[in-house]
Design an enzyme around this catalytic site. Structure first.
Site, PDB file in Angstrom:
ATOM      1  N   GLU A 101       0.843  -1.206   0.000  1.00 16.45           N
ATOM      2  CA  GLU A 101       0.000   0.000   0.000  1.00 16.45           C
ATOM      3  C   GLU A 101       0.875   1.251   0.000  1.00 16.45           C
ATOM      4  O   GLU A 101       1.969   1.248   0.562  1.00 16.45           O
ATOM      5  CB  GLU A 101      -0.853   0.024   1.273  1.00 16.45           C
ATOM      6  CG  GLU A 101      -2.304  -0.361   1.073  1.00 16.45           C
ATOM      7  CD  GLU A 101      -3.127   0.698   0.333  1.00 16.45           C
ATOM      8  OE1 GLU A 101      -2.588   1.453  -0.501  1.00 16.45           O
ATOM      9  OE2 GLU A 101      -4.337   0.757   0.596  1.00 16.45           O
ATOM     10  N   ASP A 102       0.386   2.308  -0.604  1.00 15.64           N
ATOM     11  CA  ASP A 102       1.132   3.565  -0.570  1.00 15.64           C
ATOM     12  C   ASP A 102       0.983   4.274   0.770  1.00 15.64           C
ATOM     13  O   ASP A 102       1.941   4.799   1.308  1.00 15.64           O
ATOM     14  CB  ASP A 102       0.716   4.485  -1.729  1.00 15.64           C
ATOM     15  CG  ASP A 102      -0.774   4.757  -1.759  1.00 15.64           C
ATOM     16  OD1 ASP A 102      -1.555   4.006  -1.135  1.00 15.64           O
ATOM     17  OD2 ASP A 102      -1.189   5.736  -2.412  1.00 15.64           O
ATOM     18  N   ILE A 103      -0.244   4.278   1.318  1.00 14.00           N
ATOM     19  CA  ILE A 103      -0.440   5.068   2.545  1.00 14.00           C
ATOM     20  C   ILE A 103      -1.556   4.486   3.404  1.00 14.00           C
ATOM     21  O   ILE A 103      -2.547   3.958   2.881  1.00 14.00           O
ATOM     22  CB  ILE A 103      -0.738   6.551   2.183  1.00 14.00           C
ATOM     23  CG1 ILE A 103      -0.748   7.446   3.430  1.00 14.00           C
ATOM     24  CG2 ILE A 103      -2.022   6.708   1.400  1.00 14.00           C
ATOM     25  CD1 ILE A 103      -0.632   8.950   3.114  1.00 14.00           C
ATOM     26  N   VAL A 104      -1.359   4.561   4.722  1.00  9.84           N
ATOM     27  CA  VAL A 104      -2.432   4.262   5.665  1.00  9.84           C
ATOM     28  C   VAL A 104      -2.761   5.549   6.395  1.00  9.84           C
ATOM     29  O   VAL A 104      -1.893   6.185   7.004  1.00  9.84           O
ATOM     30  CB  VAL A 104      -2.053   3.147   6.657  1.00  9.84           C
ATOM     31  CG1 VAL A 104      -3.125   2.996   7.729  1.00  9.84           C
ATOM     32  CG2 VAL A 104      -1.866   1.827   5.923  1.00  9.84           C
ATOM     33  N   ASP A 105      -4.033   5.905   6.289  1.00 13.01           N
ATOM     34  CA  ASP A 105      -4.510   7.171   6.839  1.00 13.01           C
ATOM     35  C   ASP A 105      -5.451   6.823   8.012  1.00 13.01           C
ATOM     36  O   ASP A 105      -4.989   6.581   9.122  1.00 13.01           O
ATOM     37  CB  ASP A 105      -5.212   7.883   5.666  1.00 13.01           C
ATOM     38  CG  ASP A 105      -5.614   9.304   5.953  1.00 13.01           C
ATOM     39  OD1 ASP A 105      -5.694   9.687   7.116  1.00 13.01           O
ATOM     40  OD2 ASP A 105      -5.869  10.052   4.992  1.00 13.01           O
ATOM     41  N   GLY A 107      -6.958   4.031   8.243  1.00 14.38           N
ATOM     42  CA  GLY A 107      -6.785   2.591   8.469  1.00 14.38           C
ATOM     43  C   GLY A 107      -7.950   1.768   7.948  1.00 14.38           C
ATOM     44  O   GLY A 107      -7.872   0.545   7.885  1.00 14.38           O
ATOM     45  N   THR A 109      -9.162   1.262   4.960  1.00 16.69           N
ATOM     46  CA  THR A 109      -8.893   0.492   3.737  1.00 16.69           C
ATOM     47  C   THR A 109      -8.077  -0.756   4.041  1.00 16.69           C
ATOM     48  O   THR A 109      -8.442  -1.869   3.634  1.00 16.69           O
ATOM     49  CB  THR A 109      -8.145   1.363   2.703  1.00 16.69           C
ATOM     50  OG1 THR A 109      -8.907   2.538   2.461  1.00 16.69           O
ATOM     51  CG2 THR A 109      -7.928   0.616   1.403  1.00 16.69           C
ATOM     52  N   LYS A 133       0.123   7.922   8.459  1.00 14.06           N
ATOM     53  CA  LYS A 133      -0.215   9.155   9.190  1.00 14.06           C
ATOM     54  C   LYS A 133      -0.861   8.742  10.514  1.00 14.06           C
ATOM     55  O   LYS A 133      -2.089   8.620  10.584  1.00 14.06           O
ATOM     56  CB  LYS A 133      -1.236   9.969   8.410  1.00 14.06           C
ATOM     57  CG  LYS A 133      -0.722  10.669   7.180  1.00 14.06           C
ATOM     58  CD  LYS A 133      -1.877  11.480   6.606  1.00 14.06           C
ATOM     59  CE  LYS A 133      -1.544  12.083   5.274  1.00 14.06           C
ATOM     60  NZ  LYS A 133      -2.747  12.706   4.669  1.00 14.06           N
ATOM     61  N   ASP A 161      -2.038  10.808  -5.210  1.00 13.70           N
ATOM     62  CA  ASP A 161      -2.692  11.813  -6.048  1.00 13.70           C
ATOM     63  C   ASP A 161      -3.486  12.836  -5.249  1.00 13.70           C
ATOM     64  O   ASP A 161      -3.814  12.635  -4.083  1.00 13.70           O
ATOM     65  CB  ASP A 161      -3.675  11.131  -7.000  1.00 13.70           C
ATOM     66  CG  ASP A 161      -4.921  10.646  -6.262  1.00 13.70           C
ATOM     67  OD1 ASP A 161      -4.781   9.919  -5.265  1.00 13.70           O
ATOM     68  OD2 ASP A 161      -6.041  11.021  -6.663  1.00 13.70           O
TER      69      ASP A 161
HETATM   70  C1  PRP Z   1      -5.747   5.853  -0.637  1.00 15.32           C
HETATM   71  C2  PRP Z   1      -4.575   4.920  -0.350  1.00 15.32           C
HETATM   72  C3  PRP Z   1      -5.153   3.867   0.524  1.00 15.32           C
HETATM   73  C4  PRP Z   1      -6.258   4.601   1.272  1.00 15.32           C
HETATM   74  C5  PRP Z   1      -5.807   4.899   2.669  1.00 15.32           C
HETATM   75  O1  PRP Z   1      -6.458   5.350  -1.708  1.00 15.32           O
HETATM   76  O2  PRP Z   1      -4.041   4.386  -1.534  1.00 15.32           O
HETATM   77  O3  PRP Z   1      -5.689   2.789  -0.224  1.00 15.32           O
HETATM   78  O4  PRP Z   1      -6.514   5.821   0.565  1.00 15.32           O
HETATM   79  O5  PRP Z   1      -6.761   5.614   3.376  1.00 15.32           O
HETATM   80  P1  PRP Z   1      -7.450   5.088   4.700  1.00 15.32           P
HETATM   81  O6  PRP Z   1      -6.367   4.539   5.599  1.00 15.32           O
HETATM   82  O7  PRP Z   1      -8.089   6.328   5.268  1.00 15.32           O
HETATM   83  O8  PRP Z   1      -8.460   4.047   4.338  1.00 15.32           O
HETATM   84  P2  PRP Z   1      -7.457   6.240  -2.583  1.00 15.32           P
HETATM   85  O9  PRP Z   1      -8.874   5.955  -2.127  1.00 15.32           O
HETATM   86  O10 PRP Z   1      -7.017   7.666  -2.565  1.00 15.32           O
HETATM   87  O11 PRP Z   1      -7.312   5.605  -4.023  1.00 15.32           O
HETATM   88  P3  PRP Z   1      -6.035   5.564  -5.013  1.00 15.32           P
HETATM   89  O12 PRP Z   1      -5.027   4.612  -4.404  1.00 15.32           O
HETATM   90  O13 PRP Z   1      -6.598   5.031  -6.279  1.00 15.32           O
HETATM   91  O14 PRP Z   1      -5.489   6.959  -5.130  1.00 15.32           O
END
Ligand code: PRP
Length: 181
Positions: A101-105, A107, A109, A133, A161
């Site tokens: 995964e690129d990022i955990v915000d 959590g 997802t 984060k 993005d």
């Molecule tokens: C972003 C990222 C994670 C998710 C994290 O995806 O790639 O999958 O949000 O956020 P969370 O921890 O609050 O759930 P995004 O919905 O922006 O789609 P993308 O990867 O296609 O840009």
């Protein structure tokens, strides 16, 4: 270096990212030396660049697969509801799965993804995440391999993005607050 107008500053430069990705790949390669059927499961779209770089530094055999998720949001606020919109090509049961995964915000997802994949009875299941984060977390999720902890700013580049823009910047930049507030 001239930054796009929307970018406030470079948070993580190309070389800093590359060095950390190499470290993560070395650690993963050491941990999976005896694993058969290691599958990197990239989460589209954000993870595509991180996964490509990470995978090319692994020294253990592996496959690459992808899935895509969509999270429901109201403006910039996540509702926590996640939906699988594209599944992996191959069956993952019995495989050693490493979610990339690129990022955990919040959590939400990763939490959804780990629950979904665990139900398919993989041999093992771990997560490798480039950015976290911690301030934004709403649900605790295990991250086995983490690149960087970052503050609560909107980041773009290296796959990430803003309204589908800036994904292919080579660095990770902080967006100007006026863009999203
Ligand atoms: C972003 C990222 C994670 C998710 C994290 O995806 O790639 O999958 O949000 O956020 P969370 O921890 O609050 O759930 P995004 O919905 O922006 O789609 P993308 O990867 O296609 O840009």
């Amino acid at each position: 270096m001239k930054l796009p107008d929307a970018i406030e500053r470079v948070l993580l430069g190309e070389e800093v990212i590359a060095a950390r990705v190499r470290e993560l790949a070395a650690q993963i390669s050491a941990d999976y030396t005896d694993a058969e059927d290691l599958v990197l499961v990239g989460v589209l779209k954000g993870a595509f660049i991180f996964l490509a770089d990470l995978a090319r530094h692994l020294t253990v055999p592996h496959h690459v697969d992808f899935l895509a998720l969509s999270s429901y949001s109201r403006g910039a606020v996540s509702t926590g509801a996640v939906r699988l919109i594209m599944d992996t090509r191959a069956s993952v049961s019995g495989c050693h799965l490493l979610v990339v995964e690129d990022i955990v915000d919040t959590g939400y997802t990763l939490d959804y993804l780990l629950r979904t994949l665990r139900a398919r009875q993989p041999a093992s299941l771990r997560a490798c995440v480039l950015l976290s984060k911690p301030e934004r977390r709403r649900v605790e999720v295990p991250i086995d391999y983490l690149g960087f902890e970052i503050p609560d700013v909107w980041v773009v580049g290296y796959g990430l993005d803003y309204a589908d823009r800036f994904r292919t910047l080579p660095y990770i930049g902080a967006l100007k607050r006026e863009m999203y507030e």
